[in-house]
Structures are given as C-alpha cells and as structure tokens.
Design a protein around this motif. Sequence first.
Motif, mmCIF file in Angstrom:
data_model
loop_
_atom_site.group_PDB
_atom_site.id
_atom_site.type_symbol
_atom_site.label_atom_id
_atom_site.label_comp_id
_atom_site.label_asym_id
_atom_site.label_seq_id
_atom_site.Cartn_x
_atom_site.Cartn_y
_atom_site.Cartn_z
ATOM 1 N N GLU A 71 39.096 49.355 47.452
ATOM 2 C CA GLU A 71 38.094 49.671 46.429
ATOM 3 C C GLU A 71 38.497 50.893 45.610
ATOM 4 O O GLU A 71 38.297 50.932 44.403
ATOM 5 C CB GLU A 71 36.731 49.893 47.071
ATOM 6 C CG GLU A 71 36.104 48.635 47.622
ATOM 7 C CD GLU A 71 34.816 48.896 48.381
ATOM 8 O OE1 GLU A 71 34.297 50.039 48.360
ATOM 9 O OE2 GLU A 71 34.314 47.941 49.012
ATOM 10 N N CYS A 72 39.069 51.885 46.273
ATOM 11 C CA CYS A 72 39.527 53.084 45.550
ATOM 12 C C CYS A 72 40.631 52.727 44.567
ATOM 13 O O CYS A 72 40.622 53.192 43.419
ATOM 14 C CB CYS A 72 40.021 54.142 46.538
ATOM 15 S SG CYS A 72 38.743 54.875 47.576
ATOM 16 N N ASP A 74 41.186 49.799 43.191
ATOM 17 C CA ASP A 74 40.568 49.017 42.123
ATOM 18 C C ASP A 74 39.881 49.933 41.114
ATOM 19 O O ASP A 74 40.052 49.772 39.903
ATOM 20 C CB ASP A 74 39.566 48.024 42.722
ATOM 21 C CG ASP A 74 38.927 47.153 41.673
ATOM 22 O OD1 ASP A 74 39.635 46.324 41.071
ATOM 23 O OD2 ASP A 74 37.712 47.313 41.448
ATOM 24 N N GLU A 75 39.123 50.910 41.609
ATOM 25 C CA GLU A 75 38.431 51.847 40.710
ATOM 26 C C GLU A 75 39.429 52.635 39.864
ATOM 27 O O GLU A 75 39.228 52.816 38.658
ATOM 28 C CB GLU A 75 37.567 52.806 41.526
ATOM 29 C CG GLU A 75 36.794 53.783 40.671
ATOM 30 C CD GLU A 75 35.944 54.743 41.489
ATOM 31 O OE1 GLU A 75 35.782 55.898 41.040
ATOM 32 O OE2 GLU A 75 35.436 54.356 42.560
ATOM 33 N N ARG A 78 41.018 50.278 37.193
ATOM 34 C CA ARG A 78 40.051 49.913 36.153
ATOM 35 C C ARG A 78 39.677 51.113 35.281
ATOM 36 O O ARG A 78 39.231 50.936 34.151
ATOM 37 C CB ARG A 78 38.803 49.303 36.783
ATOM 38 C CG ARG A 78 39.038 47.906 37.327
ATOM 39 C CD ARG A 78 37.776 47.368 37.993
ATOM 40 N NE ARG A 78 38.029 46.157 38.730
ATOM 41 C CZ ARG A 78 37.937 44.928 38.222
ATOM 42 N NH1 ARG A 78 37.604 44.757 36.960
ATOM 43 N NH2 ARG A 78 38.173 43.877 38.967
ATOM 44 N N SER A 79 39.868 52.324 35.807
ATOM 45 C CA SER A 79 39.582 53.508 34.987
ATOM 46 C C SER A 79 40.582 53.655 33.845
ATOM 47 O O SER A 79 40.313 54.333 32.855
ATOM 48 C CB SER A 79 39.576 54.778 35.846
ATOM 49 O OG SER A 79 40.896 55.150 36.212
ATOM 50 N N LEU A 115 39.225 60.165 44.894
ATOM 51 C CA LEU A 115 38.350 59.006 45.098
ATOM 52 C C LEU A 115 37.905 58.906 46.554
ATOM 53 O O LEU A 115 36.748 58.601 46.842
ATOM 54 C CB LEU A 115 39.052 57.727 44.647
ATOM 55 C CG LEU A 115 39.393 57.649 43.159
ATOM 56 C CD1 LEU A 115 40.280 56.446 42.871
ATOM 57 C CD2 LEU A 115 38.132 57.599 42.324
#
Length: 190
Positions: A71-72, A74-75, A78-79, A115
């Motif tokens: 998830e980190c 991915d974040e 996407r940032s 993150l």
Amino acid sequence: MSDLEHRMKHVLEPILELEDPRERISAYHDMPYALFRYDPDEEFALRKQVTLLETRLTQGGKRVKRISLAECLDEAMRSERPLEEWIVAEREQGVVSIIETVHSVISEYSPLVDLVAARMPQDPDPLRDLVFIQRTGALFPVYRTFSLLEQLNGRVHVPTILFYPGVLDGAGLRFMGVLDAEHNYRPKIF
C-alpha cells in the motif's frame, strides 16, 4: 506443523505476549524491531499465520497495527502519476528504467520511510501496541528493506516486526531469495 507456523507460535508469539517485549526483540533501545524471515513461496501461508497471530495477541490485550508496504508503494507511485501512466512508461522505457524511477520516487520524492512512519500508531504505548510490517515482497526488485530499517531508526517506538521474504545465506539475507545477501542487518532475525 510447518516450520513457519512453529516459529510464529513458539518463537515469536511468546515474545510478543510479554508485558514489554522490546528487550527480547532488540538489543538496541532505539530499534525496537526485528525481522521475521520466511521463504518467499510461503507468502500466503504467512499472511494466514499473521492473521491468526494478530487475533491471539488482540485477545490477550495487545493492539496490533498492520502496515502494508504494498500500500505504501502504491501511494508513493500514485503521488507521482496515475498507475496507467506507469504501465505505459514501462512499455516505452523498459523495466530497468522504471525500476530506477520507482526507486527514486520511494527514496527521494515520496520516501517510503515517511509513509511507514505516518502509519505508526498515534500516541503509542510500547507495552500494549505492536506493529506488523508486511507485504515486503511488493518492493522487489525496486527497494531493499535494509535501507528502510536503518531510516526507521529512532522513529519506531513500539515493538515492530517486519515480515521478510528471503533466504538465509550464511549470516546474511537474500531478499526474495534472489538478490545478493545483505549482511548489514542490525535487527534480530527470527
């Protein structure tokens, strides 16, 4: 009972059940974390065992916070741009170029360590809170966890276990059983 299940139930769990497991997890006061090594092909078995462990620890009064490195990642990605653009860029520039770019993103632009630190428990109680960092394999081959652990030094205040898919190679660990062994891990390895 598999080796994974045995080590989880009979090695790791008794330590995490202690009133204050920090001293048994690490010899360093500013590094209350350790690695739990498992074979990369046991990912799904590990996830099941982590869920069962979390349930048992919660029933015993601990609060468990899970942090997914997938998830980190991915974040962070996407940032910088939508996922669809990453896919197009990989087709156009090639895998090696994208690996280097993603590494730069999670090292410099949207640091993975920040993150992870942002997901740590608010107002942590080291006698009650535990953190499980999992889905580490999602970082392969972009980022080695050695860097993450070193950067978390002083930012982790509760007992934390990073679930590490890798192979022991002498005194070192080979991430996903593929990369050259890293010998600079200071955290305890279960």
